[in-house]
Motif scaffolding. Structure first.
Motif: not given
Length: 1585
Positions: A550-555
């Protein structure tokens, strides 16, 4: 930050206000917007939540309250308008109900036997809200039909109404708390806007109530009130009769109530008139128009606002703050350079520090200057902004002159030096400089001081991804302690920040969800990522299932997710186009502009096209649709101040990067730039319908033209005349700064160079730029555009605009007149300039000047100038200029600089190591530089960022410096003069050289570069094959002297060899292997050869003492020009078109221009230096470049030719005599020549030659007889036959007078007697034995009047004796007089006592007319009476002219534009003209604008100025003719003629003449020859009495 948009929320019940709202949208709101823009420079928006046709897209209750809050906070004037009609409106279901309260409602449902399932289906429990609540579902699942869902909501409203009523009765829910279940959107909005507000905010609201007649509804309301106290009609009555009147009583709220209207349309019209009046008054009263500020002041506030924006985003405490505070406390001379990767928060951190420094250093009272740059900025703009802020902060002299990059760098360092003496320390913060640098040029950070003053602290930021910039900084500041890294944030801090953000949104997450958040923070802890994550978590409900994916790092990924959610809510098309337009704008867009642009977008507007209704005349995208999207972007998209306007911008540039990648291909960018250019140019404004292709029509290709209600885009906003006296309004026009900022930018990037060039030549654009106090911005666009289109015209404008040292407000107000004086002479060269004057005349700035130029004097030739820094200390010693205008110069210190040939900018070569350059040579577009240690480097104009090091061969020849190069067929040939070796370079590598038989002196090529010709020092020419290096042939010139140059006169079939003595040899090269000598021309003189130039089949040979012109094929010497005695030439060139020779002379600061035909020097062009050593003509355009020891000067050769072709005598004009009807006039300059000019041709028609210097001239009234005096001889000329009919010797005359009838002349002498003689025969009529001062002939040709020993004498022209005399013991001494032409018997006399008399000579009666006051300075300096004797000029004192009204006996003083020059003052009829200097001075004595003289015409009857004209040259003579033309002679011998047109009194001298064609150098005026010997000799006269 002061808002620049009046934003009004329109509250209404959508069901019964359709007609009113439509009328307001189409008629009233556009008028209010126009008023705001014209009068206050503000925009105007109305947010109507129900404007959209689709009710599904209407904002929710929460969104509506957000919109009202936004309007109240951002609008500088009114922000709320309420329309209350006959209907209360639908009750709104609460969007959120606390869990305890909702469960209580469910329990009551069960108790009352009602079904709770409907409420449970409409609401869903959410533990992530604070407090935990049941939230209204915004939309059903896909399994539920829309109609079924609407039915469920309706039932839910009914159930809630009954249940809440029961709860109130039982006391389970407080009555006040229960109101939210009964309120409609109308009441909810009105109560939110008015309840609990400050008194000042309520005064910014207005409500209009339209109720039916009381009699008809009173009974029904009473019944309904008894049955249901919360019924809609009851609540509407309470709203209208209780709440709103209460607000009027207690807060003086503005509420209008009307009743009993016959129809909605009638009410709508009356409402519109009243609302327009009310809002206009509120706007005018509330909006305080700030004083117009200079760009420097605005840049100060602009940066301050940006600092506040970035500082507000500081949410995580950083340990690096302690490093900053420690740095501020240290005595260090080095900067603090903050490094950190993308999105680490460098800008936010520095802004926070800037915000805190004042508190940290409060005892020292520091000055904090911040500069946040972006990729649209340039180093020049950044430096300009910093310098302006420093200048204002430390009260340094402020100048608005355009400055080049080197001037700004020098100014920056000078300011730091001055600030070092201040007691207030400077904290300078520069952020994002690495984003602005032009990658096409070598990096140069040398403008940054290596050591700073102790009271100056410099902070900078840099990203490691900008490796070149960081490397340059590390080279400049080698100390490692200078650099400080902004370290990554810990995950704990990220969690704290996220918790804070969620609490601000009244949200939280469950413990299970927190686990996944903790995991993602281990991978990314960037502050922007936390912000994006917060936006995502706000949409999480407590029952949402979360996984590791559900959550993915990175701007960038999360920016994309954020945009996905926006597209899901608002539609992909609206989101994509909105972000495209915002991103592609130069400085962002205002909210109103964004709606305008979206309304012009057919794809967007098509979604709002009413399918089920008729075709609308006008249509716009609803403001509320745009506003809702902007609310969702808030926080990432924020308003900032740009030149007094609030525009929206992304605070993080990574949003721009993602938007470009996601939505914008290169083709789309150009298309959108073109679209936005059309908007800012006003293409669809002011009722202009734009075609809309819609799929709603059966014919899909059908185009429907719809007015998008886009406002006009004038360059200048001018208030509507009726609003001038309105309180708070501005009574002056103001520039459309948004158009100035955006239109040039979009035209450039859209590739519409034709429109861009046309705009740059527009008077309206240029004037608006200067009115906006943006001369530097104007120069920037002129330089940038000149590289794409109209290069010569724009460089001319640019050079004129950059000539003055300042553009003050008084100069800007006179911009049209200044440009008229400087540009009109060049209209024939550039016809495009006619449009400039046409616009200025239409605008009234030139037409109202009342003065037109008929004949222009020799114009000053504008020049583009450039100089490297510190050139006075380190002069230029070597230079090379390419045929395309680029130049490379080397200073004495060894630094090398590049000037691109098109503007004022340049850059320094910064090689990897600090090399010292020794020499430079060029060929075509390639430059070869050699260093002092023998290293070679290549620089290609087409690859400006690359300085290529050459791999050389270690040979004996490589030790010799390369003095000249030749580029041919991809190879570069270099040689040292006298060396027999030609070095060859290919792709940066030295290859096998060419070996000649003797020393090489010159190189050339032909045959498409495949053959190289080598001229040698024994007169030999060798021809080589450039591919193989083989020698094809050789031949030797007969003199055997070293060759100087090789040229190809005829299509490369012949070669002309010039040796070092100036001999020329022409060889036939049809057979390359066997060249044949065709002809030779041997030089007869010795002397050093300096230069050659071949042009238009003529060869120019320049030696130190002589210039020779040789016919190209025949080798015949056509002309020779010797240098003046004691002078020597440096270089000479030929102008191929006009046959002018342009030459440099040693120790001469001028470029000298000779007329090839006449042999005369016709023009001196100021170079500004006596050390000029190179002239170069460009190939593409007729440019001429001069390299001096202190810089480079560049001219347009056509302008030089025009100035050289302007007729002038070369000596200052001393006397001007004009014919009565103005067809001809005569000028003398103290030489033997008198010039006779024809006004309409603007050229000298004849030259009258005399045998001595001309001292005096006189012309008969009919213009036939012309009399001159030269060396004591009198010449009488017949202008009809061009003959000298008499030459009289022995007259001793110094000046001559002619009678009005033209048959008699009087020659006046200071030493001998004066004579009256017959013009036709030359015989003396009588002699006059009295010396008369200020002598004139009476209007009837009877007497000679003059002053003798204080008496006014009237001497008979027939006897020579005194006939009348104004004298006697009763009268004072006569000091001035003037005969009256309209009353021939009368003479006006002024005595030394200040008395004015009228003397009737026939009756010898005297009448005392006037006595000057004692305060008046008498006797008058001079008395000049108009021809009719009505008005006279008595004297001039400083900036006042004293005028005498003779008929009425009145004396008045008129103020002038500045100090008047006494010699240049005249009067004719009721007009006076004078030349003065300006009374306004700037700080620089060299300022071009403030040193210009002004020709002014005034009307003496009322003292009003009729016209004025700026003079570019120094005058030497003035004459004012009866036909109201002013003739001015100048010190260079040229003439200007100016016609006066007084439109108020219908006195017009003559129609404005077309610009005259320049004089052909081959045209020579007819010479009138004098008689060889005098035909009459008068006896020597006895002494005078």
């Amino acid at each position: 930050m002061t808002s620049t948009c009046v934003k009004v929320y329109l509250c209404s019940n959508p069901e019964d206000s359709v007609v009113e709202r439509r009328f307001l949208r189409k008629i009233v709101f556009p008028k209010l917007r126009d008023h705001c823009r014209r009068t206050h420079g503000l925009d105007f928006r109305v947010i109507d939540p129900y404007e959209g046709a689709d009710s599904e897209s209407w904002p929710t209750q929460k969104e509506r309250l957000q919109l009202i809050k936004e309007c109240g906070e951002s609008s500088p004037g009114p922000f709320f308008v309420g329309l209350v009609g006959e209907q209360y409106g639908d009750v709104c279901l609460p969007e959120q109900v606390e869990s305890t309260e909702f469960l209580k409602l469910l329990q009551v449902c069960e108790d009352e036997g009602l079904s709770s399932k409907i409420l449970e289906n409409c609401y869903r429990r959410d533990e992530n809200t604070i407090p935990p609540s049941f939230s209204l579902l915004t939309q059903p699942g896909p399994e539920v039909a829309v109609d079924d869902w609407n039915d469920a909501l309706a039932k839910g409203k009914k159930i809630l109404h009954d249940v809440v009523m029961q709860c109130v009765q039982r006391g389970d829910i407080d009555s006040e708390k229960a109101q939210k279940y009964f309120m409609s959107g109308l009441e909810n909005d009105i109560c939110f806007a008015l309840e609990g507000r400050l008194f000042a905010d309520i005064k910014r609201c207005v409500c209009y109530v339209n109720t039916p007649a009381k009699e008809s509804n009173e009974t029904n309301n009473e019944k309904e009130s008894l049955a249901d106290p919360q019924a809609p009609s009851v609540r509407l009555k309470r709203l209208c009769d209780d709440f709103l009147p209460y607000m009027v009583r207690t807060h003086k709220a503005l509420v209008y109530t009307t009743t009993d209207y016959d129809g909605q349309q009638s009410y709508a019209e009356d409402l519109g008139h009243q609302l327009y009046s009310d809002l206009k008054k509120l706007i005018d009263r509330s909006v305080v128009k700030e004083k117009a500020q200079a760009q420097a002041q605005d840049s100060f506030s602009q940066q301050r606002d940006l600092c506040q924006i970035f500082s507000s985003l500081y949410r995580i405490k950083r340990d690096e703050v302690t490093h900053v505070r420690a740095f501020l406390e240290k005595d260090t001379t080095f900067p603090f350079i903050l490094t950190g990767g993308p999105c680490t928060g460098k800008s936010v951190f520095l802004a926070h520090c800037a915000d805190q420094i004042k508190m940290w250093m409060k005892d020292q009272d520091p000055v904090v200057i911040v500069e946040f740059t972006n990729f649209n900025s340039s180093l020049k703009q950044t430096l300009s902004s910093i310098c302006h802020q420093l200048t204002l902060s430390y009260n340094q002299p402020l100048s608005f002159c355009p400055k080049g990059i080197y001037e700004l760098k020098e100014m920056f360092n000078n300011l730091l030096t001055a600030i070092s003496l201040s007691s207030n320390p400077l904290i300078l913060i520069i952020d994002g400089l690495d984003q602005t640098l032009n990658t096409n040029e070598p990096l140069d950070v040398t403008w940054l001081p290596k050591t700073l003053p102790l009271n100056v602290k410099l902070f900078m930021s840099c990203s490691p991804t900008k490796a070149r910039f960081l490397s340059a900084l590390k080279t400049h500041y080698p100390e490692l302690s200078v650099f400080h890294e902004l370290k990554p944030i810990e995950s704990k801090s990220c969690n704290q920040m996220l918790t804070t953000l969620l609490l601000e949104s009244n949200k939280r997450i469950t413990s299970g969800q927190q686990i996944y958040v903790n995991q993602v923070f281990k991978k990314c802890t960037l502050p922007l990522f936390v912000e994006l994550l917060h936006r995502q978590l706000c949409h999480w409900s407590s029952d949402l299932e979360i996984t590791s994916d559900t959550l993915i790092p990175g701007v960038h990924t999360n920016i994309g997710r954020f945009l996905d959610r926006l597209e899901e809510k608002h539609g992909r098309l609206l989101v994509s186009r909105t972000l495209q337009y915002l991103t592609l704008s130069r400085h962002g867009l205002t909210e109103a502009e964004l709606t305008d642009i979206l309304s012009c977008d057919d794809d967007i507007l098509g979604a709002f096209f009413p399918v089920d209704k008729g075709v609308p005349y006008n249509l716009r995208v609803p403001e509320v649709i745009v506003e809702r999207l902007l609310l969702d972007l808030k926080g990432f998209l924020m308003p900032r101040n740009i030149l007094g306007t609030k525009t929206l911008f992304f605070v993080c540039r990574h949003f721009n990067l993602v938007i470009f990648k996601r939505y914008l291909s290169s083709n789309e960018q150009e298309e959108k730039h073109s679209f936005m250019a059309n908007y800012f140019s006003g293409q669809w404004a002011c009722g202009t319908a734009k075609a809309l292709s819609t799929t709603a029509s059966p014919n899909k290709d059908l185009k429907i033209y719809i007015d998008r209600q886009v406002p006009g885009q004038p360059w200048m906003f001018r208030p509507i005349p009726s609003t001038h006296s309105t309180a708070g309004s501005s009574d002056i026009s103001h520039p459309n700064v948004r158009k100035l900022q955006e239109l040039p930018f979009h035209l450039t990037l859209s590739g519409n160079t034709e429109e861009l060039g046309h705009m740059m030549l527009s008077y309206e654009f240029l004037n608006a730029m200067l009115q906006a106090m943006s001369p530097e911005e104007l120069v920037f666009w002129l330089e940038k555009t000149s590289q794409k289109v109209l290069p010569r015209q724009l460089r001319l404008l640019n050079s004129i605009l950059k000539t003055p040292t300042c553009w003050t407000k008084d100069c800007i107000a006179e911009f049209a007149l200044i440009m008229q004086a400087k540009l009109i002479p060049f209209v024939n060269v550039f016809p495009e300039l006619k449009e400039f004057f046409s616009q200025a005349s239409h605008d009234g700035n030139i037409r109202s000047s009342g003065m037109n130029m008929i004949l222009f004097p020799t114009p000053s030739v504008p020049a583009t100038r450039w100089a490297p820094p510190e050139v006075e200390e380190y002069p230029i010693v070597k230079a090379a200029v390419s045929q395309f205008g680029s130049a490379v110069v080397i200073q004495a210190i060894g630094s090398a600089w590049v000037w691109n040939g098109s503007d004022s900018e340049g850059f320094r070569f910064c090689p990897p190591s600090e090399l010292k350059f020794a020499n430079v040579a060029c060929s075509e577009h390639v430059f070869m530089l050699s260093t002092q240690d023998g290293q070679l480097l290549l620089w290609d104009v087409n690859a400006p960022s690359h300085l290529q090091e050459v791999q050389t061969r270690q040979t004996e020849q490589s030790q010799n410096p390369i003095e000249a190069i030749l580029e041919s067929s991809g190879k570069i040939y270099g040689f040292t003069k006298g060396s027999s070796c030609i070095r060859v370079f290919h792709k940066g590598i030295e290859v096998v050289p060419l070996q000649c038989t003797s020393g090489v002196m010159c190189l050339s090529c032909f045959g498409d570069g495949h053959m190289i010709c080598c001229g040698q020092n024994e007169g030999t020419v060798c021809i080589y094959d450039s591919q193989t290096g083989r020698c094809l042939s050789s031949f030797t010139c007969s003199t055997g002297i070293s060759l100087f140059d090789l040229t190809f006169p005829q299509n490369e079939e012949t070669i002309a060899c010039v040796d070092s003595t100036g001999s020329v040899f022409l060889w036939d090269l049809k057979m390359v292997t066997n060249p044949l000598l065709i002809k030779e021309s041997l030089s007869c003189t010795k002397g050093e050869m300096l230069s050659t130039d071949y042009s238009d089949d003529h060869l120019l040979i320049c030696k130190r003492h002589q210039i020779k012109i040789i016919a190209g094929c025949l080798l015949d010497v056509e002309d020779k020009f010797n240098a003046p005695r004691g002078k020597t030439f440096v270089q000479a060139l030929l102008d191929p078109v006009t046959h002018f020779i342009l030459a440099l002379m040693k120790d001469c600061p001028f470029l000298l221009v000779w007329n090839w035909v006449s042999g005369q020097c016709v023009l001196n062009v100021d170079i500004g230096s006596t050390q000029t050593f190179k002239l170069k003509k460009s190939m593409d355009f007729p440019y001429l470049t001069a390299v001096t020891s202190i810089g480079i000067v560049n001219w347009d050769m056509d302008l030089i030719s025009l100035a050289a072709s302007t007729p002038k005598s070369g000596k200052k004009v001393m006397t001007i005599v004009v014919e009565k009807y103005g067809e001809h006039f005569y000028t003398s300059d103290g030489s033997e020549w008198v010039w006779r000019w024809k006004v309409l041709d603007g050229k000298p028609e004849s030259h009258l030659f005399h045998l001595g210097p001309v001292e005096s001239m006189a012309l008969s009234v009919d213009g036939v007889q012309f009399v001159t005096i030269a060396s004591g001889d009198i010449y009488v000329w017949n202008t009809n036959t061009n003959e000298n009919i008499h030459r009289i010797c022995g007259s001793q005359a110094t000046w001559v007078l002619l009678t009005p009838k033209g048959s008699i002349a009087v020659s006046l002498s200071k030493k001998g007697l004066s004579r009256v003689w017959n013009l036709c025969s030359g015989h003396v009529v009588c002699c006059i034995y009295h010396h008369l001062k200020d002598a004139v002939i009476s209007p009837e040709s009877t007497f000679l009047l003059g002053i003798n020993q204080g008496d006014l004498l009237a001497i008979s022209l027939w006897s020579g004796y005194i006939s009348k005399k104004f004298s006697g013991s009763d009268w004072s001494e006569v000091v001035a007089f003037h005969p009256m032409s309209d009353h021939t018997d009368y003479v006006i006399v002024i005595t030394i006592s200040g008395a004015l008399y009228s003397w009737k000579m026939t009756e010898e009666t005297i009448c005392h007319q006037f006595q000057f006051p004692e305060s008046f300075q008498h006797p008058p300096q001079s008395l000049r009476l108009s021809s009719d004797g009505r008005y006279g000029i008595l004297s001039v004192t400083e900036s006042k002219i004293h005028i005498l009204d003779v008929y009425h006996g009145k004396l008045c003083s008129l103020n002038t534009e500045g100090p008047v020059f006494q010699l240049y003052l005249d009067i004719c009829r009721k007009y006076a003209v004078y030349i003065c200097s300006t009374s306004k001075r700037c700080q620089s004595y060299s300022c071009d604008l403030h040193n210009m003289l002004i020709l002014v015409a005034i009307r003496v009857t009322d003292g009003k100025r009729v016209g004025k004209f700026y003079l570019n040259k120094t005058p030497s003579a003035l004459s004012f003719s009866e036909d109201l033309c002013v003739y001015i002679g100048f010190e260079d011998g040229s003439i200007g003629v100016y016609a006066i047109s007084d439109t108020e009194s219908e006195s017009v001298s003559r129609p404005k003449c077309e610009i005259l064609e320049p004089m052909c150098p081959f045209d020579e005026p007819v010479v009138w020859s004098p008689l060889e010997n005098p035909d009459l000799i008068w006896d020597v006269a006895p002494a005078l009495l």
